[in-house]
Design a protein around this motif. Structure first.
Motif, short mmCIF file in Angstrom:
data_model
loop_
_atom_site.label_atom_id
_atom_site.label_comp_id
_atom_site.label_asym_id
_atom_site.label_seq_id
_atom_site.Cartn_x
_atom_site.Cartn_y
_atom_site.Cartn_z
N GLN A 7 0.85 -1.18 0.00
CA GLN A 7 0.00 0.00 0.00
C GLN A 7 0.89 1.24 0.00
OE1 GLN A 7 -3.05 -0.15 3.06
NE2 GLN A 7 -3.45 -2.32 2.68
N LYS A 15 3.66 1.93 -5.80
CA LYS A 15 3.05 0.62 -5.53
C LYS A 15 3.17 -0.33 -6.72
CE LYS A 15 -0.96 2.49 -4.58
NZ LYS A 15 -0.65 3.92 -4.57
N GLY A 132 -2.36 -2.18 -3.48
CA GLY A 132 -3.45 -1.33 -3.05
C GLY A 132 -3.72 -0.23 -4.05
N ASN A 148 -7.79 -1.36 -0.05
CA ASN A 148 -6.61 -1.28 0.80
C ASN A 148 -6.79 -2.12 2.06
OD1 ASN A 148 -4.77 0.60 -0.65
ND2 ASN A 148 -6.50 2.00 -0.49
#
Length: 488
Positions: A7, A15, A132, A148
């Protein structure tokens, strides 16, 4: 079976890049691994092996894992077609358009699809690397979250939190994000990764020590700022180009329409040493060019109206009068025709719009989206081409009698104008095959074309990312989090 989730403290923290790197790193360890993103919002998408649609970043992550992309890798994809609404794609199939509040109420149904896809992948692969979306600290989106911490809590997986130091305020991003999580979510965060660092690591070390002491969580490592790294973006248009020493460069312009989609089509051109690629934004005049490309669009009629409001329709006519070449891809193909009909209101209010009238064809948007991975040859040269179709429109008209592509399944695609100045096609990924890219650049006016292997370049950069994992992160802790046995 193990899951590890990445995340970020913000959008574009890194990410997608970190998950891509970890997919290749885990594969190097001999582990069968698959990428997974529960929910994605992006206009850059790819067609999967099961004829579904997922975010483009997950297709790249699949390549890093040595897999063909599958719709389970991104079970919820949101493709915005207005500031408050988006087409909702569940497990690769469009189910309709929803306003933001309507989707908020739909999340429980979407959650079931997410968990179902996750379970199917877990049954096939011992490790899932999960990405995420945005930030877990977006308080207004916490209720019913599936992107998330809501997902991480549902499947009970550890989380790494990544932050971009190049933005500034990296310690505030990490500590602040952690502070806004619930106690159980805080406990789920197993460590931090700092991304895009420039400079002497010794100067950063006091901050890292403070962060670990303050939070009680380790910093797995600091990834350096990497120059000349290319990975296809989820949404943001990359404008940086490769440096070149070529004397002759083809000038290519792409108008950036409000709902431009799959602009990753142009990454091979951005990386080509003989191409000067310019994205032309709102309020900018269309510069002199050898080739103008009308890109794909998630809202074709609205984007065509925007193109006219900018005066770019007249710029296209002037470009053709001076002998320039014009290429329309997907939505761009539809704009080049005589009419675009949307009787069901799939992309806005039901109705019709006049096209640019440059090709004798008309298009009608239909509820069933065309999703195909295709191959064939580009006409008239016969150069090998591969790509994918991802469109709601069906086109017909006399212009299609002189197609742009002959497909291997005996179909034809697109159109070429009688004077040879205009090509239109539904195929995305048109420039990825070296032969097809070279043929199109010759058509556009480049005399001697250097062939560039785009797929090899992407593979090379994925390998570079895996090298960074080995060099800069705590691989002992990574192995533990991924359920691997310790190294001897």
């Amino acid at each position: 079976m193990a899951l590890l989730m990445v995340q970020g403290t913000t959008s574009d923290a890194g990410k997608s890049t970190l998950v891509t790197a970890l997919c290749r790193w885990a594969r190097r360890q001999g582990l069968a691994v698959a990428p997974f993103k529960p929910q994605n919002m992006a206009l850059n998408s790819a067609v999967t092996i099961d004829q579904g649609e997922i975010g483009r970043a997950q297709a790249v992550q699949a390549q890093a894992a040595g897999l063909a992309p599958h719709s389970d890798m991104n079970p919820v994809l949101l493709k915005p077609n207005s500031d408050t609404g988006a087409q909702v794609i569940i497990q690769g199939r469009a189910i309709g358009t929803m306003q933001a509040l309507d989707y908020h109420h739909y999340k429980q149904t979407a959650r079931e699809a997410v968990l179902q896809s996750c379970r199917r992948l877990q049954a096939q692969y011992p490790l899932l690397l999960v990405e995420g979306a945005g930030s877990p600290a977006e308080i207004n989106l916490r209720e019913g979250d599936i992107a998330n911490m809501g997902f991480a809590e549902a499947v009970d997986c550890p989380v790494l939190l990544i932050a971009d130091i190049d933005r500034g305020g990296v310690f505030a991003h990490l500590v602040g994000t952690l502070a806004l999580l619930s106690p159980s979510e805080q406990a789920r965060v197993r460590g931090f990764v700092i991304n895009r660092f420039r400079g002497d690591l010794a100067l950063l070390q006091p901050g890292l020590d403070w962060l670990e002491q303050r939070t009680g969580k380790p910093v797995l490592g600091v990834l350096p700022y990497v120059h000349d790294l290319h990975l296809e973006a989820e949404d943001a248009i990359q404008t940086r180009q490769e440096m070149t020493v070529e004397a002759q460069r083809l000038r290519v312009c792409v108008p950036v329409l409000p709902r431009i989609s799959n602009h990753t089509d142009f990454d091979p051109l951005r990386l080509h040493p003989q191409v000067d690629l310019q994205f032309v934004g709102p309020g900018q005049a269309m510069p002199a060019a050898d080739l103008i490309i009308l890109p794909g669009s998630k809202s074709v009629r609205a984007d065509l109206a925007s193109l006219r409001a900018q005066g770019w329709d007249q710029a296209l006519l002037r470009h053709l009068r001076y002998g320039g070449k014009l290429l329309g891809i997907c939505g761009g193909l539809q704009m080049l025709g005589q009419r675009i009909d949307d009787p069901l209101g799939l992309e806005g209010a039901p109705g019709s719009s006049p096209g640019l009238g440059l090709l004798a064809l008309s298009s009608e948007l239909q509820a069933d989206k065309q999703l195909r991975r295709v191959s064939g040859c580009l006409l008239p040269e016969g150069a090998t081409v591969t790509g994918y179709e991802i469109h709601a429109g069906v086109s017909q008209g006399a212009a299609l009698a002189q197609p742009a592509v002959r497909l291997d399944d005996a179909r034809t695609d697109g159109a070429r104008s009688a004077d040879g100045q205009i090509i239109a096609t539904y195929l995305h990924g048109l420039f990825e095959q070296p032969e097809a890219c070279a043929a199109l650049l010759r058509w556009a006016g480049l005399r001697e074309v250097v062939q560039v292997n785009y797929h090899a370049r992407r593979e090379q950069d994925i390998e570079r990312l895996a090298d960074l994992i080995e060099a800069h992160l705590d691989t002992r802790l990574l192995r533990e989090l991924c359920g691997m046995s310790p190294q001897p």
